[in-house]
Design an enzyme around this catalytic site. Structure first.
Site, PDB file in Angstrom:
ATOM      1  N   GLY A   1      -9.518   7.977   0.241  1.00 47.16           N
ATOM      2  CA  GLY A   1      -9.103   9.362   0.096  1.00 47.16           C
ATOM      3  C   GLY A   1     -10.162  10.290  -0.446  1.00 47.16           C
ATOM      4  O   GLY A   1     -10.186  11.484  -0.110  1.00 47.16           O
TER       5      GLY A   1
ATOM      6  N   ARG B   1      -5.753   8.227 -11.118  1.00 49.39           N
ATOM      7  CA  ARG B   1      -6.464   8.539  -9.879  1.00 49.39           C
ATOM      8  C   ARG B   1      -5.487   8.998  -8.805  1.00 49.39           C
ATOM      9  O   ARG B   1      -4.417   8.432  -8.610  1.00 49.39           O
ATOM     10  CB  ARG B   1      -7.225   7.307  -9.390  1.00 49.39           C
ATOM     11  N   VAL B   2      -5.855  10.056  -8.106  1.00 50.95           N
ATOM     12  CA  VAL B   2      -5.069  10.574  -6.985  1.00 50.95           C
ATOM     13  C   VAL B   2      -5.993  10.706  -5.788  1.00 50.95           C
ATOM     14  O   VAL B   2      -7.094  11.251  -5.894  1.00 50.95           O
ATOM     15  CB  VAL B   2      -4.442  11.944  -7.330  1.00 50.95           C
ATOM     16  N   GLY B   3      -5.553  10.215  -4.646  1.00 55.01           N
ATOM     17  CA  GLY B   3      -6.340  10.313  -3.426  1.00 55.01           C
ATOM     18  C   GLY B   3      -5.950  11.513  -2.593  1.00 55.01           C
ATOM     19  O   GLY B   3      -5.454  12.525  -3.099  1.00 55.01           O
ATOM     20  N   ASP B   4      -6.138  11.395  -1.302  1.00 54.61           N
ATOM     21  CA  ASP B   4      -5.926  12.535  -0.411  1.00 54.61           C
ATOM     22  C   ASP B   4      -4.475  12.736   0.011  1.00 54.61           C
ATOM     23  O   ASP B   4      -4.085  13.828   0.408  1.00 54.61           O
ATOM     24  CB  ASP B   4      -6.781  12.376   0.846  1.00 54.61           C
TER      25      ASP B   4
ATOM     26  N   THR C   1      -2.057   4.103   3.148  1.00 56.72           N
ATOM     27  CA  THR C   1      -0.968   5.054   3.188  1.00 56.72           C
ATOM     28  C   THR C   1      -0.278   4.954   4.537  1.00 56.72           C
ATOM     29  O   THR C   1      -0.750   4.259   5.425  1.00 56.72           O
ATOM     30  CB  THR C   1      -1.544   6.476   3.027  1.00 56.72           C
TER      31      THR C   1
ATOM     32  N   THR D   1      -6.241   8.502   6.843  1.00 55.74           N
ATOM     33  CA  THR D   1      -6.057   7.160   6.315  1.00 55.74           C
ATOM     34  C   THR D   1      -7.397   6.651   5.793  1.00 55.74           C
ATOM     35  O   THR D   1      -8.446   7.104   6.234  1.00 55.74           O
ATOM     36  CB  THR D   1      -5.512   6.227   7.412  1.00 55.74           C
ATOM     37  N   GLY D   2      -7.351   5.724   4.847  1.00 54.05           N
ATOM     38  CA  GLY D   2      -8.600   5.173   4.333  1.00 54.05           C
ATOM     39  C   GLY D   2      -8.931   5.679   2.942  1.00 54.05           C
ATOM     40  O   GLY D   2      -8.043   5.986   2.147  1.00 54.05           O
TER      41      GLY D   2
ATOM     42  N   THR E   1       1.960   7.114  -0.218  1.00 59.36           N
ATOM     43  CA  THR E   1       1.094   5.980  -0.551  1.00 59.36           C
ATOM     44  C   THR E   1       1.292   5.556  -2.009  1.00 59.36           C
ATOM     45  O   THR E   1       1.788   6.331  -2.833  1.00 59.36           O
ATOM     46  CB  THR E   1      -0.385   6.371  -0.353  1.00 59.36           C
TER      47      THR E   1
ATOM     48  N   SER F   1       0.811  -1.214   0.000  1.00 58.77           N
ATOM     49  CA  SER F   1       0.000   0.000   0.000  1.00 58.77           C
ATOM     50  C   SER F   1       0.847   1.268   0.000  1.00 58.77           C
ATOM     51  O   SER F   1       0.313   2.365  -0.100  1.00 58.77           O
ATOM     52  CB  SER F   1      -0.942   0.014   1.205  1.00 58.77           C
TER      53      SER F   1
END
Length: 339
Positions: A253, A227-230, A199, A250-251, A217, A83
């Site tokens: 995003g 795709r990009v998360g938080d 992450t 966490t989790g 992450t 991850s």
């Protein structure tokens, strides 16, 4: 002294307590006393080893910013961790892309997103902060900058990750799994499941009282390309204010981005909330906005104020965080949760 003894006891018992953790699980460091030394905290079980690397910097009188960078490089390099970093599971097209951010107490920050072929994105994020007028570089531009800065281009898709991806292609079913971070990590039952989407977020305060944070992450396994998360979004996956405190998430995003979660936690601490209460309120904002969806997803927040008090909260039980200070270097605590 009683508070300190309680903390040490909770830290020692943290790993076994995870199996029993739920809404009633112990989850915060005793509050109300000024920080008397350095402390570093981070998300998930693999935060223990990361914290110890950061601690090696802090014990030498090092800056919190150097500590968090050093610390999160440990999971970035861990070939068992799918991850974070070079062993991260790829997107649905087979590309490993990494995201990272770093932030100092004075508001200085840098980030990279959708970065391929560079094993330590946190180092590139710091270079963005210190050597460019920008905050965030993405994709091919981030890679170009990294290569110009002397970073080595390499293939990040490991044989194990490629095999997992090819197995996934047989069904191409995409559904993030709650708390996949605490399953299937080698033979130890630690983070890194095939549905992993997480992450490491790390916060530190050094002996001079300076705060800093880092977040890195490989993003959701089997995500859409690009795709990009938080994690690389300042204010979402990470936020630091030297006058108040710091927070990381966490989790899933997307839910954190919608609520600018880490910034919200810090602002709630500015208003006088404890780190734990601030994390709880940020989690409840997500639950109230998406009451049905929140039953099937995980988001957690971890925070530390400028006094060194620490707290965490999550939607689902199972989120843990690691704590390291002069008294104990391998503390692992379960976060309280909504459900």
């Amino acid at each position: 002294m009683a508070d300190r003894r309680d903390f040490l006891k909770a830290s020692v018992l943290g790993a076994s307590a995870l199996a029993l953790a739920g809404k009633a699980g112990a989850s915060s460091i005793p509050a109300g006393k000024p920080v008397t030394g350095a402390r570093v905290v981070s998300t998930w079980d693999f935060g223990v080893a990361a914290n110890q690397a950061a601690w090696s910097v802090l014990t030498k009188g090092g800056h919190a910013l150097d500590a968090v960078e050093t610390g999160v490089m440990v999971p970035e390099a861990d070939l068992k961790n799918h991850s974070v970093g070079r062993a991260g599971y790829p997107d649905r097209d087979g590309h490993v892309s990494l995201d990272a951010s770093i932030m100092d107490a004075d508001g200085s920050c840098g980030a990279v997103a959708a970065l391929e072929h560079i094993a330590h994105p946190i180092q590139v994020a710091r270079r963005v902060m210190e050597r460019t007028p920008h905050v965030l570089l993405v994709g091919d531009g981030a890679l170009q900058f990294a290569l110009e800065q002397g970073f080595k281009k390499e293939e990040l898709l490991t044989p194990e990750s490629e095999q997992a991806w090819r197995e996934w292609l047989k069904t191409a079913h995409y559904q993030p799994s709650v708390n996949s971070e605490v399953r299937s990590y080698g033979k130890t039952g630690m983070p890194g499941g095939s549905g992993n989407h997480d992450t490491i977020g790390m916060l530190a305060i050094d002996a001079q009282g300076r705060l800093a944070g880092a977040c890195t992450t490989s993003g959701m396994a089997w995500k859409m390309r690009g795709r990009v998360g938080d994690s690389p979004i300042i204010g979402a996956g990470l936020y630091v204010d030297g006058d108040v405190g710091a927070a990381t998430s966490t989790g899933v995003g997307e839910e954190v981005i919608r609520n600018v979660g880490s910034f919200l936690v810090v602002e709630l601490m500015r208003q006088g909330r404890s780190p734990q209460d601030a994390c709880r309120e940020a989690v409840m904002r997500i639950v109230k906005r998406r009451p049905n969806a929140s039953k099937d997803l995980q988001v957690g927040f971890l925070a530390m104020n400028r006094q060194g008090d620490v707290g965490a909260w999550a939607i689902q039980p199972g989120f843990s965080y690691a704590v390291c200070d002069a008294q104990h270097q391998d503390g692992l605590l379960p976060a309280k949760s909504v459900f």
